[in-house]
Design a protein around this motif. Sequence first.
Motif, short mmCIF file in Angstrom:
data_model
loop_
_atom_site.label_atom_id
_atom_site.label_comp_id
_atom_site.label_asym_id
_atom_site.label_seq_id
_atom_site.Cartn_x
_atom_site.Cartn_y
_atom_site.Cartn_z
N GLN A 1 0.83 -1.20 0.00
CA GLN A 1 0.00 0.00 0.00
C GLN A 1 0.87 1.26 0.00
O GLN A 1 0.56 2.23 -0.70
N ILE A 2 1.94 1.24 0.77
CA ILE A 2 2.84 2.40 0.81
C ILE A 2 3.50 2.61 -0.54
O ILE A 2 3.55 3.73 -1.05
N VAL A 3 3.97 1.51 -1.13
CA VAL A 3 4.63 1.62 -2.44
C VAL A 3 3.63 2.06 -3.50
O VAL A 3 3.95 2.90 -4.36
N ASN A 4 2.41 1.53 -3.46
CA ASN A 4 1.38 1.96 -4.42
C ASN A 4 1.08 3.44 -4.26
O ASN A 4 0.88 4.15 -5.25
N TRP A 5 1.05 3.93 -3.03
CA TRP A 5 0.80 5.34 -2.78
C TRP A 5 1.93 6.20 -3.36
O TRP A 5 1.69 7.24 -3.95
N LEU A 6 3.18 5.74 -3.18
CA LEU A 6 4.32 6.47 -3.74
C LEU A 6 4.28 6.50 -5.26
O LEU A 6 4.61 7.51 -5.88
N ILE A 7 3.86 5.40 -5.87
CA ILE A 7 3.75 5.35 -7.33
C ILE A 7 2.63 6.25 -7.81
O ILE A 7 2.78 7.00 -8.78
N THR A 8 1.50 6.23 -7.11
CA THR A 8 0.36 7.07 -7.48
C THR A 8 0.71 8.55 -7.40
O THR A 8 0.29 9.33 -8.26
N ASN A 9 1.49 8.94 -6.40
CA ASN A 9 1.88 10.34 -6.25
C ASN A 9 3.00 10.75 -7.20
O ASN A 9 3.35 11.92 -7.25
N GLY A 10 3.56 9.78 -7.90
CA GLY A 10 4.62 10.08 -8.83
C GLY A 10 5.99 10.24 -8.18
O GLY A 10 6.91 10.75 -8.80
N SER A 11 6.12 9.78 -6.96
CA SER A 11 7.40 9.90 -6.26
C SER A 11 8.42 8.88 -6.76
O SER A 11 9.62 9.15 -6.76
N ILE A 12 7.93 7.70 -7.13
CA ILE A 12 8.83 6.66 -7.64
C ILE A 12 8.24 6.08 -8.92
O ILE A 12 7.06 6.23 -9.21
N ASP A 13 9.09 5.38 -9.65
CA ASP A 13 8.68 4.73 -10.90
C ASP A 13 8.24 3.29 -10.59
O ASP A 13 8.69 2.69 -9.61
N THR A 14 7.37 2.75 -11.43
CA THR A 14 6.87 1.39 -11.19
C THR A 14 7.97 0.35 -11.28
O THR A 14 7.85 -0.73 -10.71
N THR A 15 9.04 0.65 -12.00
CA THR A 15 10.14 -0.32 -12.11
C THR A 15 10.92 -0.44 -10.80
O THR A 15 11.66 -1.40 -10.61
N GLU A 16 10.75 0.50 -9.88
CA GLU A 16 11.46 0.49 -8.61
C GLU A 16 10.62 -0.10 -7.47
O GLU A 16 11.00 -0.02 -6.31
N ARG A 17 9.50 -0.71 -7.80
CA ARG A 17 8.57 -1.25 -6.80
C ARG A 17 9.26 -2.22 -5.85
O ARG A 17 9.18 -2.09 -4.63
N GLU A 18 9.96 -3.21 -6.37
CA GLU A 18 10.59 -4.23 -5.54
C GLU A 18 11.67 -3.64 -4.64
O GLU A 18 11.80 -4.04 -3.47
N LEU A 19 12.41 -2.69 -5.15
CA LEU A 19 13.45 -2.04 -4.36
C LEU A 19 12.85 -1.34 -3.14
O LEU A 19 13.36 -1.48 -2.02
N TYR A 20 11.76 -0.62 -3.33
CA TYR A 20 11.14 0.09 -2.22
C TYR A 20 10.44 -0.84 -1.25
O TYR A 20 10.40 -0.59 -0.05
N GLU A 21 9.89 -1.96 -1.74
CA GLU A 21 9.29 -2.94 -0.83
C GLU A 21 10.36 -3.55 0.07
O GLU A 21 10.14 -3.73 1.27
N ASN A 22 11.53 -3.84 -0.49
CA ASN A 22 12.63 -4.37 0.33
C ASN A 22 13.14 -3.32 1.31
O ASN A 22 13.53 -3.65 2.43
#
Length: 68
Positions: free
Chosen positions: A4-25
């Motif tokens: 949910q946190i990573v999805n929120w960051l992606i929705t706000n445009g703070s991070i790119d979807t390709t960095e999802r796994e990195l931010y989850e870790n």
Amino acid sequence: MKKQIVNWLITNGSIDTTERELYENAIDSLKILIVPVVYAVFWGWFLQEWTITFCFVFTFAVVRKFSG
């Protein structure tokens, strides 16, 4: 919760979807660091032993930094 946190960051445009796994870790690593400190501070507050709590948290942080 981390998704949910990573999805929120992606929705706000703070991070790119390709960095999802990195931010989850990164969120998992942060949780592993914070939980023992919160636990120690709670018990330090409960037992009114601030000196011992500070020594434990400081020692834990130093050992954690150098041991990985």
